[in-house]
Write a protein that holds these residues in place. Structure first.
Motif, short mmCIF file in Angstrom:
data_model
loop_
_atom_site.label_atom_id
_atom_site.label_comp_id
_atom_site.label_asym_id
_atom_site.label_seq_id
_atom_site.Cartn_x
_atom_site.Cartn_y
_atom_site.Cartn_z
N ARG A 207 0.86 -1.18 0.00
CA ARG A 207 0.00 0.00 0.00
C ARG A 207 0.90 1.23 0.00
O ARG A 207 2.06 1.15 0.41
N HIS A 208 0.35 2.35 -0.45
CA HIS A 208 1.08 3.61 -0.45
C HIS A 208 0.53 4.45 0.71
O HIS A 208 -0.60 4.94 0.66
N ILE A 209 1.35 4.57 1.74
CA ILE A 209 0.96 5.32 2.95
C ILE A 209 1.88 6.52 3.09
O ILE A 209 3.10 6.40 2.99
N GLU A 210 1.29 7.69 3.34
CA GLU A 210 2.11 8.88 3.52
C GLU A 210 1.76 9.57 4.83
O GLU A 210 0.61 9.57 5.26
N ILE A 211 2.79 10.13 5.45
CA ILE A 211 2.64 10.81 6.74
C ILE A 211 2.77 12.31 6.55
O ILE A 211 3.77 12.80 6.01
N GLN A 212 1.76 13.04 7.00
CA GLN A 212 1.78 14.50 6.93
C GLN A 212 2.54 15.06 8.13
O GLN A 212 2.25 14.71 9.27
N ILE A 213 3.53 15.90 7.85
CA ILE A 213 4.28 16.50 8.94
C ILE A 213 4.24 18.03 8.83
O ILE A 213 3.97 18.60 7.76
N LEU A 214 4.53 18.68 9.95
CA LEU A 214 4.59 20.14 10.02
C LEU A 214 5.69 20.52 10.99
O LEU A 214 5.74 20.03 12.12
N GLY A 215 6.61 21.36 10.52
CA GLY A 215 7.72 21.81 11.37
C GLY A 215 7.90 23.31 11.26
O GLY A 215 7.41 23.94 10.32
N ASP A 216 8.62 23.89 12.23
CA ASP A 216 8.81 25.35 12.20
C ASP A 216 10.25 25.77 11.94
O ASP A 216 10.58 26.95 12.00
N SER A 269 11.17 23.07 8.00
CA SER A 269 10.22 24.16 8.14
C SER A 269 9.09 24.02 7.14
O SER A 269 9.32 23.85 5.94
N GLY A 270 7.85 24.09 7.63
CA GLY A 270 6.70 24.04 6.75
C GLY A 270 6.03 22.69 6.74
O GLY A 270 6.29 21.83 7.58
N VAL A 271 5.12 22.51 5.77
CA VAL A 271 4.46 21.22 5.62
C VAL A 271 5.30 20.33 4.72
O VAL A 271 6.06 20.81 3.87
N GLY A 272 5.16 19.04 4.89
CA GLY A 272 5.86 18.08 4.06
C GLY A 272 5.20 16.72 4.22
O GLY A 272 4.45 16.50 5.18
N THR A 273 5.48 15.85 3.30
CA THR A 273 4.87 14.52 3.33
C THR A 273 5.94 13.47 3.10
O THR A 273 6.66 13.53 2.11
N ILE A 274 6.03 12.54 4.03
CA ILE A 274 6.98 11.44 3.92
C ILE A 274 6.21 10.22 3.43
O ILE A 274 5.25 9.78 4.08
N GLU A 275 6.60 9.70 2.29
CA GLU A 275 5.85 8.64 1.63
C GLU A 275 6.51 7.28 1.81
O GLU A 275 7.73 7.15 1.73
N PHE A 276 5.65 6.28 2.05
CA PHE A 276 6.13 4.93 2.31
C PHE A 276 5.37 3.90 1.47
O PHE A 276 4.20 4.12 1.11
N LEU A 277 6.04 2.80 1.19
CA LEU A 277 5.36 1.58 0.81
C LEU A 277 5.16 0.78 2.09
O LEU A 277 6.06 0.73 2.93
N TYR A 278 3.99 0.17 2.22
CA TYR A 278 3.65 -0.55 3.45
C TYR A 278 3.22 -1.96 3.07
O TYR A 278 2.31 -2.16 2.26
N GLU A 279 3.91 -2.94 3.64
CA GLU A 279 3.58 -4.34 3.35
C GLU A 279 3.94 -5.21 4.55
O GLU A 279 5.01 -5.03 5.14
#
Length: 451
Positions: A207-216, A269-279
């Motif tokens: 599956r394609h799972i992504e994590i939303q992050i926010l940093g300053d 800094s800002g929004v970003g998305t770390i994308e993963f394959l999940y199995e």
């Protein structure tokens, strides 16, 4: 806080950013090509500047024209949206040199995460789990065959500067390795001007799972849950949902904490998305997008956090005010990308919208810059809007989505709405049982879609 923000984009994302600016009391500048002179964000902005002819390279990718628009209007910040110049480190540097803020991460972080090899090495250093594979670029066939034997076939040969599925080939055996390398290098060179490739273990049904992050940028970072983006066609996302039907709370907390801690250490800094394959219960890093994602609304719908608002505040120098403990998840959200395309062949369908009626009601959001009478130009990406629905449960969300798809009317052009009407009736979708290959198989066996 900024006084005036120039929005260096078009379509639904330009309108999305404009609305966030207005709610923060910030003046807006819309830039546009001649093809977009009547676009909704141009009509609603405080000021607008034409930056060139329809071709993106002469307008939305034209850095000198965008910089000139900033100087003419006195804009003190630029929001790049997604696509175009949103992940261009050089653009961020040029703006900084002219004392104009880039609403996004530092040029250094854009550059690191834009190089797939460097991004993977950085992720490994920060403790983010990665897919087994080469440590860097593979320069010769001998090394490629050795790595393939070490990690086991099948393997994926990928362009280091790639994206969108280009410069990517599967080698299912040692005999296929040389041809996969040659094809991937050639496509990468043509698409990105860089033929560097690397090798990863090919996962069968992830599956394609992504994590939303926010940093300053000051060592504070949080995660805002995950999105499941596994329904894809030719590596392009079609349907996204949050939270993922495949994860439990323990898995969510574990991978979210890993990502948040990594971004805090990086001082992102800002929004970003770390994308993963999940199995099989394991996460494998594939890339990081250093910008706002197309699918960000599903996260906003289940958390109540305005990601664009937070992105702007952090870029202005504010310290992160949201703590991890403040992030709570309420219900379920699904987004369908509505494209101006034939729903069976996916051929582009530009033209004039003769009648337009978006759905509404409780828990319904439509992010779109189109209107009745609007002419869809043939020059850009075919995305014309996003239908996002929210429900207290996934079942309620699916029922609401079905109702909305029945209400949604876009006449004069073809759209992908019939595709989603077909998906909503499928039992695998109802049960959340799909992976990144599911949609391709579905399309191969369901050539006729509902009207």
């Amino acid at each position: 806080m900024f006084n005036k923000i120039l929005i260096a984009n078009r379509g639904e994302i330009a309108l999305r950013v404009l609305r966030a600016c207005k709610e923060l009391g910030i003046e807006t500048v819309a830039v546009h090509s001649t093809a977009d002179a009547n676009a909704m964000h141009v009509r609603l902005a405080d000021e607008s500047v034409c930056i060139g002819p329809p071709a993106a390279r002469d307008s939305y990718l034209n850095m000198p024209e965008i910089l000139a628009a900033c100087e003419i209007t006195g804009a003190d910040a630029v929001h790049p949206g997604y696509g175009f110049l949103s992940e261009n480190a050089r653009f961020a540097e040029i703006l900084s040199a002219h004392n104009i803020a880039f609403i996004g991460p530092s040029a250094e972080h854009i550059r690191i995460m834009g190089d797939k090899i460097e991004a993977k090495a950085t992720a490994r250093r920060l403790g983010i789990p990665v897919v087994p594979g080469s440590d860097g670029a593979v320069t010769n066939d001998e090394d490629a065959h050795r790595i393939g034997a070490e990690i086991g076939y099948p393997v994926l040969v990928k362009a280091a500067a790639g994206g969108g599925g280009r410069g990517m080939r599967v080698a299912r055996s040692e005999e296929e390795m040389s041809s996969a390398l040659s094809a991937a290098r050639s496509e990468a060179k043509n698409a990105f001007g860089d033929d560097s490739v690397y090798i990863e273990k090919y996962l069968g049904k992830p599956r394609h799972i992504e994590i939303q992050i926010l940093g300053d940028g000051k060592g504070n970072a949080i995660h805002i849950g995950e999105r499941d983006c596994s329904l894809q066609r030719r590596h392009q996302k079609v349907w996204e949902e949050a939270l993922s039907p495949a994860l439990n709370q323990e898995q969510r907390d574990r991978i979210g904490s890993i990502c948040a801690n990594a971004m805090a250490e990086l001082k992102y800094s800002g929004v970003g998305t770390i994308e993963f394959l999940y199995e099989n219960g394991e996460f494998y890093f594939i890339e990081m997008n250093t910008r706002l994602q197309v699918e960000h609304p599903v996260t906003e719908m289940i958390t109540g956090i305005d990601l664009v608002n937070e992105q702007i505040k952090v870029a202005s120098g504010a310290t992160l005010t949201i703590q991890q403990s403040d992030v709570t998840f309420n219900g379920h959200a699904i987004e369908c990308r509505i494209n101006a395309e034939n729903p069976s062949t996916f051929a582009p369908s530009p033209g004039r919208i003769t009648y337009y009626h978006p759905p509404g009601g409780l828990g319904v959001r439509v992010d779109s810059g189109v209107y009745q009478g609007y002419m869809i130009p043939p020059n850009y990406d075919s995305l014309i809007g996003k239908l996002i629905v929210h429900g207290r449960t996934r079942v309620e969300c699916l029922m609401r989505l079905r109702r909305c798809l029945d209400e949604f009317v876009v006449d004069g052009i073809q759209t992908t709405i019939p595709l989603f009407r077909g998906l909503i009736e499928n039992q695998d979708i109802a049960n959340g049982l799909y992976d990144i290959h599911w949609l391709e198989k579905y399309l191969a066996t369901n050539p006729e879609l509902p009207d």
